[in-house]
Enzyme design. Structure first.
Site, PDB file in Angstrom:
ATOM      1  CB  THR A  11      15.782  20.678 -28.703  1.00 20.69           C
ATOM      2  OG1 THR A  11      15.177  20.009 -27.590  1.00 20.69           O
ATOM      3  CG2 THR A  11      17.293  20.523 -28.621  1.00 20.69           C
ATOM      4  N   GLY A  13       9.619  23.778 -27.526  1.00 23.11           N
ATOM      5  CA  GLY A  13       8.715  24.400 -26.564  1.00 23.11           C
ATOM      6  C   GLY A  13       9.182  25.711 -25.943  1.00 23.11           C
ATOM      7  CE1 TYR A 152       6.251  18.205 -14.850  1.00 19.05           C
ATOM      8  CE2 TYR A 152       3.985  18.911 -14.448  1.00 19.05           C
ATOM      9  CZ  TYR A 152       5.241  19.147 -14.986  1.00 19.05           C
ATOM     10  OH  TYR A 152       5.489  20.330 -15.649  1.00 19.05           O
ATOM     11  CE  LYS A 156       8.328  21.124 -13.866  1.00 15.03           C
ATOM     12  NZ  LYS A 156       9.420  21.956 -14.415  1.00 15.03           N
ATOM     13  CB  VAL A 185       2.661  25.965 -22.333  1.00 14.47           C
ATOM     14  CG1 VAL A 185       3.249  26.815 -23.460  1.00 14.47           C
ATOM     15  CG2 VAL A 185       2.732  26.710 -21.007  1.00 14.47           C
ATOM     16  CB  THR A 187       5.353  22.752 -25.594  1.00  9.59           C
ATOM     17  OG1 THR A 187       5.044  21.928 -24.462  1.00  9.59           O
ATOM     18  CG2 THR A 187       5.287  24.211 -25.190  1.00  9.59           C
TER      19      THR A 187
HETATM   20  P1  NDP Z   1       8.841  20.336 -24.444  1.00  8.66           P
HETATM   21  O1  NDP Z   1       8.718  18.848 -24.362  1.00  8.66           O
HETATM   22  O2  NDP Z   1       8.296  21.027 -25.638  1.00  8.66           O
HETATM   23  O3  NDP Z   1      10.360  20.770 -24.230  1.00  8.66           O
HETATM   24  C1  NDP Z   1      11.132  20.202 -23.217  1.00  8.66           C
HETATM   25  C2  NDP Z   1      12.590  20.556 -23.429  1.00  8.66           C
HETATM   26  O4  NDP Z   1      13.350  19.972 -22.362  1.00  8.66           O
HETATM   27  C3  NDP Z   1      13.129  20.003 -24.720  1.00  8.66           C
HETATM   28  O5  NDP Z   1      13.997  20.942 -25.305  1.00  8.66           O
HETATM   29  C4  NDP Z   1      13.910  18.774 -24.274  1.00  8.66           C
HETATM   30  O6  NDP Z   1      15.010  18.564 -25.148  1.00  8.66           O
HETATM   31  C5  NDP Z   1      14.419  19.231 -22.914  1.00  8.66           C
HETATM   32  N1  NDP Z   1      14.792  18.114 -22.061  1.00  8.66           N
HETATM   33  C6  NDP Z   1      13.998  17.131 -21.558  1.00  8.66           C
HETATM   34  N2  NDP Z   1      14.739  16.247 -20.875  1.00  8.66           N
HETATM   35  C7  NDP Z   1      16.020  16.683 -20.943  1.00  8.66           C
HETATM   36  C8  NDP Z   1      17.254  16.201 -20.444  1.00  8.66           C
HETATM   37  N3  NDP Z   1      17.321  15.071 -19.714  1.00  8.66           N
HETATM   38  N4  NDP Z   1      18.396  16.877 -20.698  1.00  8.66           N
HETATM   39  C9  NDP Z   1      18.342  18.023 -21.428  1.00  8.66           C
HETATM   40  N5  NDP Z   1      17.210  18.530 -21.938  1.00  8.66           N
HETATM   41  C10 NDP Z   1      16.069  17.858 -21.694  1.00  8.66           C
HETATM   42  O7  NDP Z   1       8.116  20.867 -23.112  1.00  8.66           O
HETATM   43  P2  NDP Z   1       7.884  22.344 -22.552  1.00  8.66           P
HETATM   44  O8  NDP Z   1       8.603  23.343 -23.360  1.00  8.66           O
HETATM   45  O9  NDP Z   1       6.442  22.496 -22.342  1.00  8.66           O
HETATM   46  O10 NDP Z   1       8.570  22.188 -21.124  1.00  8.66           O
HETATM   47  C11 NDP Z   1       9.610  23.021 -20.668  1.00  8.66           C
HETATM   48  C12 NDP Z   1       9.497  23.168 -19.168  1.00  8.66           C
HETATM   49  O11 NDP Z   1       8.259  23.799 -18.855  1.00  8.66           O
HETATM   50  C13 NDP Z   1       9.501  21.848 -18.396  1.00  8.66           C
HETATM   51  O12 NDP Z   1      10.260  22.015 -17.226  1.00  8.66           O
HETATM   52  C14 NDP Z   1       8.026  21.643 -18.063  1.00  8.66           C
HETATM   53  O13 NDP Z   1       7.843  20.861 -16.924  1.00  8.66           O
HETATM   54  C15 NDP Z   1       7.595  23.067 -17.852  1.00  8.66           C
HETATM   55  N6  NDP Z   1       6.162  23.329 -17.951  1.00  8.66           N
HETATM   56  C16 NDP Z   1       5.473  23.026 -19.094  1.00  8.66           C
HETATM   57  C17 NDP Z   1       4.115  23.284 -19.160  1.00  8.66           C
HETATM   58  C18 NDP Z   1       3.291  22.926 -20.348  1.00  8.66           C
HETATM   59  O14 NDP Z   1       2.051  22.874 -20.212  1.00  8.66           O
HETATM   60  N7  NDP Z   1       3.880  22.713 -21.515  1.00  8.66           N
HETATM   61  C19 NDP Z   1       3.408  23.930 -18.058  1.00  8.66           C
HETATM   62  C20 NDP Z   1       4.234  24.178 -16.910  1.00  8.66           C
HETATM   63  C21 NDP Z   1       5.563  23.922 -16.882  1.00  8.66           C
HETATM   64  P3  NDP Z   1      15.532  17.140 -25.677  1.00  8.66           P
HETATM   65  O15 NDP Z   1      14.327  16.234 -25.785  1.00  8.66           O
HETATM   66  O16 NDP Z   1      16.175  17.475 -26.976  1.00  8.66           O
HETATM   67  O17 NDP Z   1      16.506  16.711 -24.637  1.00  8.66           O
HETATM   68  C1  8X3 Z   2       2.123  21.325 -16.735  1.00  4.15           C
HETATM   69  C2  8X3 Z   2       0.956  22.114 -16.256  1.00  4.15           C
HETATM   70  O1  8X3 Z   2      -1.559  22.092 -15.999  1.00  4.15           O
HETATM   71  O2  8X3 Z   2      -0.670  21.247 -18.078  1.00  4.15           O
HETATM   72  O3  8X3 Z   2       3.256  21.635 -15.987  1.00  4.15           O
HETATM   73  O4  8X3 Z   2      -0.398  19.966 -16.079  1.00  4.15           O
HETATM   74  S1  8X3 Z   2      -0.498  21.325 -16.605  1.00  4.15           S
END
Ligand code: NDP
Ligand code: 8X3
Length: 251
Positions: A11, A13, A152, A156, A185, A187
């Site tokens: 939904t 990011g 967190y 990970k 990233v 998002t």
């Molecule tokens: P966003 O918050 O933009 O997106 C997170 C997504 O995960 C949403 O679609 C949300 O949907 C979904 N989500 C969260 N909890 C649940 C749940 N219980 N059940 C189903 N869906 C869920 O974050 P990102 O796109 O940045 O994050 C995506 C992944 O990337 C994560 O695993 C994050 O840890 C990882 N990541 C992100 C980084 C960053 O800097 N952004 C860096 C490194 C890793 P909804 O709320 O509709 O359920």
């Molecule tokens: C998130 C990476 O560096 O933004 O998973 O904390 S950082």
């Protein structure tokens, strides 16, 4: 014949950008997330690119809901070629000593247990077909640690270990497993981490060029596009301005 990819947390990011890029590259998509309206929006957008889409509300933390999601999945969709375990979050940036136990539960339940519940349903399907590719979204927080990252980072690091364990067990069945470890990233990630505090969240990405969700989507697609005998074990992808976890050069 088009391939089928299941993207969890589609939904927003990285998940949304990945679903979009895969739809534009001849994949049909299974999507989930908790926010129904946003799921509908991305479903409609992807159909515009000619993809068939199966989208259903799912909270990956809820084991019964995950089981029901797969029971309801029509047979055609069970032939999935790709699983992107993306749903995840950080909640808070508190010290261990001042940590919020609800935040800890949410991160452990989503990032570790949710990923396991979904994978447990998908892996037998892939094993039966002796084909598939699982992409787990880890983080630089799964390779290093930073102040306040504590739980967190722990979740990970677990994703990293699970990716390596999956690879150890699944290669025998011709199933590829890749771990993707992004740095910052832009998002909804920080908005979620800081519980809707838009000002604090915005500051995380100020003064430097962070990654954008599509950078990660492109990396995932590149892993998927390798010849069948090639497995990209892992990729660590950082903004140039972030040479290590918790270190950002701002201008
Ligand atoms: P966003 O918050 O933009 O997106 C997170 C997504 O995960 C949403 O679609 C949300 O949907 C979904 N989500 C969260 N909890 C649940 C749940 N219980 N059940 C189903 N869906 C869920 O974050 P990102 O796109 O940045 O994050 C995506 C992944 O990337 C994560 O695993 C994050 O840890 C990882 N990541 C992100 C980084 C960053 O800097 N952004 C860096 C490194 C890793 P909804 O709320 O509709 O359920
Ligand atoms: C998130 C990476 O560096 O933004 O998973 O904390 S950082």
């Amino acid at each position: 014949m088009k391939k089928i990819a299941f993207v969890t947390g589609a939904t927003a990011g990285i998940g949304k950008a990945t679903a979009r890029l895969l739809a534009k590259n001849n994949y049909d998509l299974i999507l989930c997330g908790r926010r129904k309206e946003m799921l509908k929006d991305i479903e409609n957008e992807l159909k515009g690119y000619g993809a068939e889409v199966y989208a259903a509300k799912l909270d990956v933390r809820k084991r019964k809901e995950v089981e029901t999601f797969f029971e309801d999945l029509p047979d055609r969709w069970k032939n999935m070629d790709v699983l992107v375990n993306n749903a995840g979050l950080a909640a808070g940036l508190d010290s261990f000593a001042g940590g919020n136990l609800d935040d800890w539960d949410q991160m452990v339940d989503t990032n570790i247990k949710g990923l396991l519940y979904v994978s447990r349903m998908v892996m037998p399907l892939m094993v039966n077909r002796r084909s598939g590719h699982i992409v787990n979204i880890g983080s630089i927080a799964g390779k290093e640690i930073y102040t306040g990252g504590n739980v967190y980072c722990g979740t990970k690091h677990a994703v990293d270990a699970l990716s390596r364990s999956m690879r150890r067990e699944l290669a025998e069945f011709d199933i590829r497993v890749s771990g993707i470890h992004p740095g910052a990233v832009e998002t909804e990630f920080s908005l979620v981490r800081f519980k809707g505090d838009a000002e604090r969240s915005k500051k995380v990405y100020e003064g430097y060029q962070s990654l954008v969700a599509n950078d990660i989507a492109e990396a995932i697609l590149w892993c998927l596009n390798q010849p069948k005998h090639v497995n990209i074990n892992e990729l660590t992808i950082m903004p140039l301005a972030q040479p290590a976890a918790g270190v950002v050069f701002k201008k």
